[in-house]
Write an enzyme that holds these catalytic residues in place. Structure first.
Site, short mmCIF file in Angstrom:
data_model
loop_
_atom_site.label_atom_id
_atom_site.label_comp_id
_atom_site.label_asym_id
_atom_site.label_seq_id
_atom_site.Cartn_x
_atom_site.Cartn_y
_atom_site.Cartn_z
N PRO A 27 0.78 -1.24 0.00
CA PRO A 27 0.00 0.00 0.00
C PRO A 27 0.82 1.30 0.00
O PRO A 27 0.82 2.06 0.97
CB PRO A 27 -0.84 -0.14 1.27
CG PRO A 27 0.02 -0.96 2.18
CD PRO A 27 0.72 -1.93 1.28
N CYS A 28 1.46 1.60 -1.11
CA CYS A 28 2.22 2.84 -1.22
C CYS A 28 1.31 4.07 -1.17
O CYS A 28 1.77 5.17 -0.85
CB CYS A 28 3.07 2.83 -2.48
SG CYS A 28 2.18 2.47 -4.00
N HIS A 29 0.01 3.89 -1.43
CA HIS A 29 -0.93 5.01 -1.36
C HIS A 29 -1.13 5.51 0.07
O HIS A 29 -1.67 6.59 0.26
CB HIS A 29 -2.28 4.61 -1.98
CG HIS A 29 -2.92 3.44 -1.31
ND1 HIS A 29 -2.58 2.14 -1.61
CD2 HIS A 29 -3.87 3.39 -0.35
CE1 HIS A 29 -3.31 1.33 -0.86
NE2 HIS A 29 -4.10 2.06 -0.09
#
Length: 163
Positions: A115-117
């Site tokens: 989850p880089c977001h």
């Protein structure tokens, strides 16, 4: 390399696998479709995520990257759904610079699942996003998680209906 595309609320996504592990998730429809049990499971878990039924993915992952990138991507997986961390927070945790964290974050080959977001700029500003339509896609993903997280843990009143 087997890959499978699926339609999601943020457009077509293509999942790729290699040696029994997910190695990439890309925006758009892949040219070569080869359904495998792992790719079917990944597509199902992504659909559950977008439906607000899942906040954690349970898939074997093998993203290609440097040892430093691997450390950053592992730290991303530790950020709980519905929460964010700043580039500075991760830099302090990994004893690095915010710029290096941002570069590794931007090279994440398996966005959403890794989850880089969930990484934002200082002061809670949304910052950039390299997937989909950029920052608007990032806002959508964070919104899904915040609503989905609440839906997973709030008791449902049997006398009401959901939209």
């Amino acid at each position: 390399m087997p890959q499978l595309s699926c339609l999601t609320p943020i457009g077509d996504l293509t999942i790729s696998a290699e040696d029994g592990a997910i190695v990439a998730l890309d925006w758009g429809r892949g040219r070569d479709q080869e359904e495998t049990p792992l790719l079917r499971e990944a597509a199902t878990q992504l659909q559950d995520y977008f439906d607000g039924l899942r906040t954690v993915f349970d898939l074997p992952l093998a993203p290609h990257g440097s040892p430093f990138q691997q450390r950053v991507w592992a730290a991303l997986r530790d950020i709980p759904a519905g929460e964010t961390r700043s580039y500075g927070d991760l830099a302090r945790l990994l004893q690095s610079s915010a710029r290096a964290i941002g570069q590794a974050n931007g090279r994440n080959p398996i966005p959403i699942i890794i989850p880089c977001h969930r990484v934002v700029a200082s002061g809670g500003r949304i910052g950039g996003y390299s997937g989909g339509d950029g920052a608007s896609t990032k806002r959508i993903l964070l919104g899904i998680e915040q609503r989905g997280h609440a839906a997973l843990f709030l008791p449902q009143d049997p006398g009401t209906t959901s939209p």
